[in-house]
Scaffold this active site. Structure first.
Site, mmCIF file in Angstrom:
data_model
loop_
_atom_site.group_PDB
_atom_site.id
_atom_site.type_symbol
_atom_site.label_atom_id
_atom_site.label_comp_id
_atom_site.label_asym_id
_atom_site.label_seq_id
_atom_site.Cartn_x
_atom_site.Cartn_y
_atom_site.Cartn_z
ATOM 1 N NE ARG A 85 -3.882 0.623 1.911
ATOM 2 C CZ ARG A 85 -5.098 0.654 2.463
ATOM 3 N NH1 ARG A 85 -5.309 1.314 3.592
ATOM 4 N NH2 ARG A 85 -6.112 0.030 1.899
ATOM 5 C CG HIS A 142 -8.327 0.125 -2.841
ATOM 6 N ND1 HIS A 142 -7.522 -0.978 -2.549
ATOM 7 C CD2 HIS A 142 -8.986 0.429 -1.676
ATOM 8 C CE1 HIS A 142 -7.680 -1.308 -1.282
ATOM 9 N NE2 HIS A 142 -8.556 -0.475 -0.727
ATOM 10 C CD GLN A 153 -12.805 -2.158 -0.835
ATOM 11 O OE1 GLN A 153 -12.009 -2.041 0.077
ATOM 12 N NE2 GLN A 153 -13.985 -2.759 -0.676
ATOM 13 C CG ASP A 170 -13.492 6.218 -1.172
ATOM 14 O OD1 ASP A 170 -13.464 5.844 0.010
ATOM 15 O OD2 ASP A 170 -12.461 6.457 -1.840
ATOM 16 C CB CYS A 215 -13.907 0.810 -0.025
ATOM 17 S SG CYS A 215 -13.345 2.503 0.253
ATOM 18 N NE ARG A 268 -9.969 -5.306 0.331
ATOM 19 C CZ ARG A 268 -9.257 -4.300 0.865
ATOM 20 N NH1 ARG A 268 -9.879 -3.343 1.507
ATOM 21 N NH2 ARG A 268 -7.941 -4.230 0.721
#
Ligand code: CP
Ligand code: NVA
Length: 331
Positions: free
Chosen positions: A117, A144, A147, A240, A280, A308
């Protein structure tokens, strides 16, 4: 049960044959479907696949904070028979005392998968260029993709399919999640609509890549500043945070900028009856989503969070199998 086949010597694996997952479109449509099938299989039987048996090590670097990604990769690597090594911000030489390329070559002799990340997508690309084990993007400023595998798995579970469904994203349409919704959504054959204010829409290169992929799958792309146009009849509504990691200095300005793009009961009323709500997480109730929506009957955010684990186990196993670094069990 597969035998551990980690590439511990230089001559075993040519870097070019190794599969990585840095951006959603790294999986072709049929490959994405395979990963989602594998995820569903793993969700049903958690310890069926053991490509990291040994235990081999999976390293997971964090340059930004995390709850879901950290726990799901740690648990997922263990479920696959391996052992996770979590490296928190500032704990390694990577990026400040040692080049990405040297790090990639060192790690490739010790671990079986590299998860990272970070901020710049270019860093992940450089890591992949020099690694001889799969590199996975666990969130960058641009994408991402892990996700999105979880999100698509969740949509499949609740709607029975992804193909032909309308998925609408509202809010900061220039961020990593918006980009990944576009690219992964059309890969799954969805009609993806994103809406945000002028100046906070996806880069043309991302929209072009999404349109090219949509032409292969029958999906489509709509980018608009009009939230109502994006929401009308949507099967899946997503949003988000308006303040992504690294944007904390813009917090106050961003809290007003995206106000017209909040997902509240009125927004859900514009969507199709029975539309799903996804986020998410972490979520900010009263900003990008109202509490009655995220805590209401249309919300599937905790299924999404659980997925996930299953989706990332599937993508790790799939990359190892397709890279020739582990053998798939005969089931
Ligand atoms: N959705 C997500 O990536 O959550 P974390 O930041 O907690 O990992
Ligand atoms: N766009 C958010 C996603 C968090 C999972 C961020 O980058 O902070």
């Amino acid at each position: 049960m597969s035998a551990p086949t980690a590439p511990l010597t230089t001559d075993l694996i040519a870097a070019s044959s190794v599969r990585h997952f840095l951006v959603d479109t790294d999986l072709a449509p049929a490959e994405q479907a395979e990963v989602l099938d594998l995820a569903a299989q793993m969700k049903n039987d958690r310890f069926l696949h053991r490509p990291l048996a040994g235990p081999q090590t999976g390293i997971v670097f964090f340059d930004k904070t995390s709850t879901r990604t950290r726990v799901s990769f740690a648990a997922g690597i263990a479920d696959l028979g391996g052992q996770p090594l979590i490296v928190n911000p500032g704990e390694s030489q990577l990026g400040h005392k040692e080049s990405i390329s040297d790090t990639a070559q060192v790690l490739s002799r010790m671990v079986s998968v590299i998860v990272w990340r970070t901020y710049a997508q270019a860093g992940l690309e450089e890591m992949a260029e020099h690694a001889t084990v799969p590199v996975i993007n666990a969130l960058s400023d641009d994408y991402h993709p892990c996700q999105l595998l979880a999100d698509l798995l969740t949509v499949r579970e609740h709607k029975g399919r992804t193909e032909g469904l309308v998925m609408t994203y509202l809010g900061d349409a220039a961020n990593n999640m918006a980009n990944s919704y576009l690219l992964a959504g059309v890969t799954a054959g969805m009609h993806v609509r994103v809406a945000g204010p002028e100046g906070y829409l996806p880069q043309p290169a991302v929209v072009d890549a999404a349109r090219a992929r949509a032409a292969e799958t029958g999906g489509s792309v709509l980018v608009t500043t009009d939230p109502a146009q994006a929401l009308d009849g949507a099967d899946v509504v997503v949003t988000d945070t308006w303040i992504s990691m690294g944007q904390e200095d813009e917090k106050e300005q961003r809290k007003t900028l995206f106000r017209d793009y909040a997902v509240d009961a009125a927004a859900m009323d514009r969507a199709a009856t029975g539309a799903l709500f996804l986020h998410c997480l972490p979520a900010y109730r009263g900003l990008e989503v109202s509490a009655d929506v995220i805590d209401g009957p249309q919300s599937v955010v905790f299924d999404e969070a659980e997925n996930r684990l299953h989706a990332q186990k599937a993508v790790m196993a799939w990359l190892l199998y397709r890279s020739g670094l582990a053998s798939e069990p005969t089931l």
